[in-house]
Scaffold this active site. Structure first.
Site, PDB file in Angstrom:
ATOM      1  N   HIS A  62      53.387  38.312  35.656  1.00 54.22           N
ATOM      2  CA  HIS A  62      53.447  39.430  34.714  1.00 54.22           C
ATOM      3  C   HIS A  62      54.030  40.638  35.427  1.00 54.22           C
ATOM      4  CE1 HIS A  62      49.555  39.545  36.769  1.00 54.22           C
ATOM      5  NE2 HIS A  62      49.529  40.861  36.584  1.00 54.22           N
ATOM      6  N   HIS A 299      40.937  42.592  36.572  1.00 48.84           N
ATOM      7  CA  HIS A 299      42.036  41.737  36.128  1.00 48.84           C
ATOM      8  C   HIS A 299      42.697  41.164  37.374  1.00 48.84           C
ATOM      9  CE1 HIS A 299      44.974  45.037  36.925  1.00 48.84           C
ATOM     10  NE2 HIS A 299      43.950  45.798  36.583  1.00 48.84           N
TER      11      HIS A 299
END
Length: 376
Positions: A62, A299
């Site tokens: 990402h 995260h």
């Protein structure tokens, strides 16, 4: 819950190396209208900062915060590489889940996926799946049987009780609320005398009315007498498959070793660890609790920083989200750490056992206080 489309899944792909794989994923995100052309630069930059390899053959490439302006709409693209792609440090990815998100929208998806992917058997199935439909079913958890329900929600500890009926009613209510049993089970569980396992522990179950596997535990603040026998804790079992067997085996081992008193003294997190984990803390274990201050919780990036800190030490280290399920996870597994669903303000308990346990806990505390790579 995030819904994954088969159009976003690409089985049977090939890539010579990690960069080629990331470029393929980025191109698919562009094609799907999730990102602009420049997002790929952020994905490659992110990989230079911190590896996005989760474990169990899964990577989640990402972008960086600098390329959030390249995100047009949140989405994912899933690429399966049956032959594997080297992701660095001897790690091989068989599935890459490319994520496009402009804020923290993807965190719920990530936690959803990691709960599925942390199952080693599912990871192997992802590697060998041949169709997008099969991959989707695996990723969405549709091919999994429901996991055993035994977490903080199933515990009632240190209540005022002077009879087994109180504990039976509490456990039956917990099981019913969890959708694990029907009215028949509740009736039998309340009306039938539980089995005395010894050392203050009693067991209740029913052959009828089991809808899913779950275990409820209630514990009295003070032990009481039942016809000359001691009672302090009741374990009620709903059994729809063989998942509860492992818990019952751990319970039996504690009883055989005359260590059931650990269950009677433990707090919720330790009790769950004793019943659900083979890595449950022993008497010589050290522990410490820290509060996560990261804006978006644990995260991938701060999670990686935490796991890398833990890997610097030889001690066995587990981490428990005291504001989550309460179950311990292997601190060396990024996938399992991310799956804890840690949000800002959540309390984490770390247990460490080994020669460098004290140093490990101090380093973990310092890393969390420093923001795990995101600033204090």
């Amino acid at each position: 819950m995030f819904q994954l489309s088969v159009q976003d899944i690409h089985p049977g792909e090939k890539a010579g190396d990690k960069e080629e794989a990331i470029r393929q994923v980025a191109a698919a995100l562009v094609q799907a209208g999730n990102v602009a052309e420049g997002y790929v630069n952020g994905m490659l930059a992110r990989e230079q900062q911190t590896s996005t390899f989760l474990g169990n053959g899964i990577a989640i490439p990402h972008g960086t915060t600098d390329t959030r302006d390249q995100v047009l709409k949140t989405g994912v693209q899933v690429f399966q590489f049956p032959e594997g792609v080297t992701w660095g440090d001897g790690q091989v990815a068989y599935v890459a889940i490319g994520i496009a998100a402009s804020s923290d929208e993807h965190l719920g998806l990530l936690r959803q996926l990691t709960h599925v992917l942390s199952d080693d058997s599912v990871a192997e199935q992802l590697k060998s799946a041949t169709t997008a439909e099969e991959l989707r079913a695996l990723l969405m958890g549709e091919k999994q049987s429901e996991q055993l329900k035994l977490d903080n929600e199933m515990l009632t500890l240190d209540i005022v009780a002077s009879d087994l009926l109180t504990l039976q009613a509490l456990n039956a209510a917990r099981l019913k609320e969890a959708g694990a049993v029907d009215a028949t089970f509740v009736t039998k569980a309340i009306n039938e005398q539980p089995l005395n396992l010894g050392q203050g522990i009693w067991l209740s179950d029913s052959a009828e009315g089991n809808l899913r596997s779950a275990i409820a535990v209630s514990r009295a603040a003070n032990a009481f007498d039942v016809d000359g026998e001691t009672a302090a804790m009741l374990v009620s079992v709903a059994m729809n498959d063989d998942q509860p067997i492992a818990v019952l085996k751990r319970l039996a081992d504690l009883l055989l070793d005359n260590k059931a008193d650990r269950l009677l003294k433990a707090d919720a997190a330790t009790l769950l660890a004793l019943l659900t984990s083979d890595d449950a803390p022993t008497d010589d274990v050290l522990s410490a609790e820290f509060v996560v201050r990261n804006e978006h919780g644990l995260h991938a990036r701060p999670g990686t920083m935490l796991v890398n800190t833990i890997k610097q030490f030889n001690s066995d280290i587990t981490v428990t989200n005291l504001d989550g399920t309460g179950k311990p996870a292997n601190g060396r597994s990024l996938m399992k750490v991310v799956a804890l669903g840690v949000k800002k303000g959540h309390r984490l308990r770390f247990t460490a056992q080994g020669a460098d346990a004290e140093q490990a806990l101090k380093a973990i505390g310092d890393a969390i206080a420093a923001g795990l790579g995101e600033g204090a």
